[in-house]
Design a protein around this motif. Structure first.
Motif, PDB file in Angstrom:
ATOM      1  N   TYR A  30       0.789  -1.226   0.000  1.00  0.00           N
ATOM      2  CA  TYR A  30       0.000   0.000   0.000  1.00  0.00           C
ATOM      3  C   TYR A  30       0.824   1.280   0.000  1.00  0.00           C
ATOM      4  CZ  TYR A  30      -4.499  -2.091  -0.110  1.00  0.00           C
ATOM      5  OH  TYR A  30      -5.607  -2.761  -0.554  1.00  0.00           O
ATOM      6  N   THR A  31       2.127   1.206  -0.219  1.00  0.00           N
ATOM      7  CA  THR A  31       2.896   2.445  -0.338  1.00  0.00           C
ATOM      8  C   THR A  31       2.414   3.284  -1.515  1.00  0.00           C
ATOM      9  OG1 THR A  31       4.555   1.223  -1.605  1.00  0.00           O
ATOM     10  CG2 THR A  31       5.017   1.586   0.739  1.00  0.00           C
ATOM     11  N   ALA A  32       1.910   2.631  -2.555  1.00  0.00           N
ATOM     12  CA  ALA A  32       1.474   3.366  -3.741  1.00  0.00           C
ATOM     13  C   ALA A  32      -0.017   3.251  -4.016  1.00  0.00           C
ATOM     14  CB  ALA A  32       2.250   2.877  -4.972  1.00  0.00           C
ATOM     15  N   TYR A  33      -0.705   2.247  -3.457  1.00  0.00           N
ATOM     16  CA  TYR A  33      -2.081   1.992  -3.901  1.00  0.00           C
ATOM     17  C   TYR A  33      -3.033   3.135  -3.581  1.00  0.00           C
ATOM     18  CZ  TYR A  33      -6.473  -0.240  -4.931  1.00  0.00           C
ATOM     19  OH  TYR A  33      -7.697  -0.514  -5.465  1.00  0.00           O
ATOM     20  N   ALA A  34      -2.927   3.748  -2.412  1.00  0.00           N
ATOM     21  CA  ALA A  34      -3.822   4.859  -2.084  1.00  0.00           C
ATOM     22  C   ALA A  34      -3.641   6.025  -3.055  1.00  0.00           C
ATOM     23  CB  ALA A  34      -3.589   5.334  -0.651  1.00  0.00           C
ATOM     24  N   TYR A  35      -2.472   6.094  -3.697  1.00  0.00           N
ATOM     25  CA  TYR A  35      -2.155   7.156  -4.654  1.00  0.00           C
ATOM     26  C   TYR A  35      -2.095   6.570  -6.067  1.00  0.00           C
ATOM     27  CZ  TYR A  35      -0.521   8.748  -0.105  1.00  0.00           C
ATOM     28  OH  TYR A  35      -0.435   9.056   1.234  1.00  0.00           O
ATOM     29  N   ALA A  36      -2.981   5.581  -6.337  1.00  0.00           N
ATOM     30  CA  ALA A  36      -2.880   4.818  -7.582  1.00  0.00           C
ATOM     31  C   ALA A  36      -2.998   5.693  -8.820  1.00  0.00           C
ATOM     32  CB  ALA A  36      -3.956   3.722  -7.597  1.00  0.00           C
ATOM     33  N   ILE A  37      -3.886   6.682  -8.813  1.00  0.00           N
ATOM     34  CA  ILE A  37      -4.084   7.508 -10.013  1.00  0.00           C
ATOM     35  C   ILE A  37      -2.809   8.276 -10.362  1.00  0.00           C
ATOM     36  CG2 ILE A  37      -5.478   9.299 -11.087  1.00  0.00           C
ATOM     37  CD1 ILE A  37      -6.944   6.642 -10.564  1.00  0.00           C
ATOM     38  N   PRO A  38      -2.220   9.057  -9.429  1.00  0.00           N
ATOM     39  CA  PRO A  38      -0.950   9.720  -9.783  1.00  0.00           C
ATOM     40  C   PRO A  38       0.192   8.732 -10.004  1.00  0.00           C
ATOM     41  CG  PRO A  38      -1.520  10.138  -7.469  1.00  0.00           C
ATOM     42  CD  PRO A  38      -2.720   9.525  -8.117  1.00  0.00           C
ATOM     43  N   ALA A  39       0.161   7.572  -9.338  1.00  0.00           N
ATOM     44  CA  ALA A  39       1.229   6.585  -9.530  1.00  0.00           C
ATOM     45  C   ALA A  39       1.185   6.015 -10.941  1.00  0.00           C
ATOM     46  CB  ALA A  39       1.101   5.461  -8.498  1.00  0.00           C
ATOM     47  N   PHE A  40      -0.003   5.669 -11.419  1.00  0.00           N
ATOM     48  CA  PHE A  40      -0.130   5.182 -12.797  1.00  0.00           C
ATOM     49  C   PHE A  40       0.222   6.278 -13.797  1.00  0.00           C
ATOM     50  CE2 PHE A  40      -3.194   1.787 -11.210  1.00  0.00           C
ATOM     51  CZ  PHE A  40      -2.337   0.735 -11.507  1.00  0.00           C
ATOM     52  N   ASP A  41      -0.133   7.507 -13.479  1.00  0.00           N
ATOM     53  CA  ASP A  41       0.197   8.624 -14.355  1.00  0.00           C
ATOM     54  C   ASP A  41       1.705   8.745 -14.528  1.00  0.00           C
ATOM     55  OD1 ASP A  41      -0.457  10.922 -15.940  1.00  0.00           O
ATOM     56  OD2 ASP A  41       0.099  12.195 -14.247  1.00  0.00           O
ATOM     57  N   ALA A  42       2.457   8.539 -13.430  1.00  0.00           N
ATOM     58  CA  ALA A  42       3.919   8.604 -13.511  1.00  0.00           C
ATOM     59  C   ALA A  42       4.487   7.462 -14.348  1.00  0.00           C
ATOM     60  CB  ALA A  42       4.513   8.553 -12.104  1.00  0.00           C
ATOM     61  N   ALA A  43       3.718   6.351 -14.456  1.00  0.00           N
ATOM     62  CA  ALA A  43       4.162   5.217 -15.275  1.00  0.00           C
ATOM     63  C   ALA A  43       3.658   5.321 -16.708  1.00  0.00           C
ATOM     64  CB  ALA A  43       3.686   3.905 -14.653  1.00  0.00           C
ATOM     65  N   GLY A  44       3.094   6.487 -17.072  1.00  0.00           N
ATOM     66  CA  GLY A  44       2.684   6.723 -18.453  1.00  0.00           C
ATOM     67  C   GLY A  44       1.224   6.429 -18.740  1.00  0.00           C
ATOM     68  N   PHE A  54       1.227   6.057   4.747  1.00  0.00           N
ATOM     69  CA  PHE A  54       2.031   7.141   5.324  1.00  0.00           C
ATOM     70  C   PHE A  54       3.402   7.217   4.655  1.00  0.00           C
ATOM     71  CE2 PHE A  54       5.139   8.643   8.479  1.00  0.00           C
ATOM     72  CZ  PHE A  54       4.621   9.901   8.738  1.00  0.00           C
ATOM     73  N   VAL A  55       4.070   6.061   4.515  1.00  0.00           N
ATOM     74  CA  VAL A  55       5.389   6.034   3.876  1.00  0.00           C
ATOM     75  C   VAL A  55       5.286   6.516   2.433  1.00  0.00           C
ATOM     76  CG1 VAL A  55       7.256   4.524   3.070  1.00  0.00           C
ATOM     77  CG2 VAL A  55       6.327   4.246   5.378  1.00  0.00           C
ATOM     78  N   GLY A  56       4.233   6.051   1.719  1.00  0.00           N
ATOM     79  CA  GLY A  56       4.068   6.459   0.330  1.00  0.00           C
ATOM     80  C   GLY A  56       3.879   7.953   0.170  1.00  0.00           C
ATOM     81  N   GLY A  57       3.224   8.588   1.156  1.00  0.00           N
ATOM     82  CA  GLY A  57       2.970  10.024   1.060  1.00  0.00           C
ATOM     83  C   GLY A  57       4.071  10.905   1.604  1.00  0.00           C
ATOM     84  N   LEU A  58       5.116  10.309   2.181  1.00  0.00           N
ATOM     85  CA  LEU A  58       6.170  11.113   2.799  1.00  0.00           C
ATOM     86  C   LEU A  58       6.836  12.067   1.814  1.00  0.00           C
ATOM     87  CD1 LEU A  58       8.008   8.665   5.249  1.00  0.00           C
ATOM     88  CD2 LEU A  58       6.618  10.666   5.826  1.00  0.00           C
ATOM     89  N   ALA A  59       7.056  11.595   0.600  1.00  0.00           N
ATOM     90  CA  ALA A  59       7.726  12.432  -0.400  1.00  0.00           C
ATOM     91  C   ALA A  59       6.717  13.165  -1.279  1.00  0.00           C
ATOM     92  CB  ALA A  59       8.663  11.574  -1.254  1.00  0.00           C
ATOM     93  N   GLY A  60       5.429  13.095  -0.915  1.00  0.00           N
ATOM     94  CA  GLY A  60       4.392  13.725  -1.724  1.00  0.00           C
ATOM     95  C   GLY A  60       3.800  12.739  -2.698  1.00  0.00           C
ATOM     96  N   ALA A  61       2.504  12.929  -3.006  1.00  0.00           N
ATOM     97  CA  ALA A  61       1.807  11.984  -3.877  1.00  0.00           C
ATOM     98  C   ALA A  61       2.330  12.001  -5.305  1.00  0.00           C
ATOM     99  CB  ALA A  61       0.305  12.285  -3.870  1.00  0.00           C
ATOM    100  N   GLY A  62       3.120  13.020  -5.650  1.00  0.00           N
ATOM    101  CA  GLY A  62       3.661  13.075  -7.001  1.00  0.00           C
ATOM    102  C   GLY A  62       4.945  12.301  -7.187  1.00  0.00           C
TER     103      GLY A  62
END
Length: 383
Positions: free
Chosen positions: A209-223, A338-346
């Motif tokens: 879950y480091t990235a899942y809560a931020y799935a939309i911006p995470a997928f966006d970063a993967a193109g 929490f860990v996933g958001g430490l550096a910002g959702a972007g």
């Protein structure tokens, strides 16, 4: 009972499908909005053993129905929340309902079948959570795009209330247990097997879950654009269903430890691949789709073998250890978010690579005792 866990799972995870829209309307950053998942998860973890004690004597059908009613009302509160503070308060109430429902559903399921079918029964109940990631989160994303995120949460509230009504009609009467003080219940933590198994739940879910809560911006970063992200969420959910169902059967055949070691290896490779894609200036939607599937499968293959291992370690305390495992799941989700958001959702690169590190630690934590067992070293053996 699986339909009930579907309602719980949709409530817990649907925020991932419309996080950017919710953050924008409430005037907070995406990372801050993501902490609503952290608060829900941590409150769930705290409330779960407390509610198991307080509601021990309540008939199971009455308890499960009441829990879904509370969850439905909490979602209405979230849907109408005028600001982020009240939204967070409604997520605390939602955690109360979820904490009362999920552990009891798993405990009832495990009590209704023979020992050799326990893994499959637990997998069936857990499948409600995984199907929620397969259908609930993508549909929440779709509903938010056409109706708004508040309407999407209103639909989740209706779902909780409808399934609660269905359980009231269809679930047979099941007596409650004996009231046992919380200190006496937590005495199970003196069991060295239980103490060694529960941290794996926390680590594994934190990695997932480091990235899942931020799935939309995470997928966006993967193109993958936000418009196409819902299809990736469907693939993640399909993988989650496949992982949970297959892990139940494989646990009955090979044991939970082996299933988990393979699952964490797959999760590590998947998250490293995602992190690498965020660093590369390429768009590979087919590869991202495959990785979304393996991400979901490796995330949700964990719960049936972990529950199986805990029940084997403390068979006389099955309801309690399942409740503690549920607490571990949500502590892990809270920590991971929490860990996933430490550096910002972007910062998706941070999310994926930090998740891979945690998954590796979880795998090593499991593998070392397994190697010692195979080499004949003395020490604890876990199923």
């Amino acid at each position: 009972m699986a339909l009930g866990t579907f309602a719980v799972g949709t409530d817990a995870f649907v925020v991932a499908g419309f996080l950017p829209e919710m953050a924008g309307e409430l005037g907070v950053t995406e990372a801050t909005a993501g902490y609503s998942v952290t608060v829900f998860a941590i409150c769930y973890a705290v409330f779960s053993p407390l509610l198991a004690t307080i509601t021990a004597t309540v008939p199971r059908r009455r308890l499960l129905v009441a829990a879904l009613v509370v969850l439905g009302l909490a979602n209405l509160g979230t849907a109408f929340a005028p600001n982020f503070a009240l939204l967070m308060a409604s997520r605390v109430l939602a955690a109360l309902g979820a904490a009362a429902y999920t552990p009891n559903a798993g405990a009832v399921a495990s009590s209704l079948v023979s020992a050799e079918r326990r893994g499959r029964a637990l997998a069936l109940v857990v499948s409600g959570l995984t199907v929620a990631t397969a259908i609930g989160v993508p549909l929440g994303n779709l509903a938010s795009r056409f109706l708004g995120w508040r309407s999407a949460l209103g639909l989740v509230a209706m779902l909780c209330l409808l399934i609660g009504a269905g359980l009231a009609i269809l679930l047979p009467k099941l007596a409650g247990g004996n009231r046992v003080p919380l200190t006496e219940r937590l005495a199970v933590l003196r069991n060295s097997g239980v103490r060694m198994i529960l941290p794996v739940t926390v680590l594994g879910m934190a990695a997932a879950y480091t990235a899942y809560a931020y799935a939309i911006p995470a997928f966006d970063a993967a193109g993958i654009s936000p418009d196409a992200a819902q299809w990736m969420l469907f693939l993640y959910g399909a993988g989650a269903v496949a992982g949970a169902q297959s892990s139940g059967r494989l646990t009955d055949k090979f044991g939970g430890t082996k299933v988990l070691i393979v699952g964490y290896a797959v999760m590590t490779c998947t998250l490293v691949a995602f992190g690498s894609l965020t660093l590369a200036d390429v768009t590979l939607p087919i590869l991202v789709g495959v990785l979304a599937f393996t991400w979901g499968a490796s995330s949700w293959c964990q719960t049936p073998p972990q529950q199986h291992r805990l029940i084997a370690a403390a068979p006389d305390e099955a309801p309690l250890v399942i409740a503690l495992n549920s607490s571990g799941i949500y502590i892990g989700i809270g920590v991971g978010t929490f860990v996933g958001g430490l550096a910002g959702a972007g910062n998706a690169t941070w999310m994926f690579f930090s998740g891979a590190v945690i998954a590796t630690i979880a795998g090593v934590f499991l593998a070392v005792p397994e190697v010692r067992r195979r080499t004949g070293a003395r020490g604890e053996q876990f199923p």
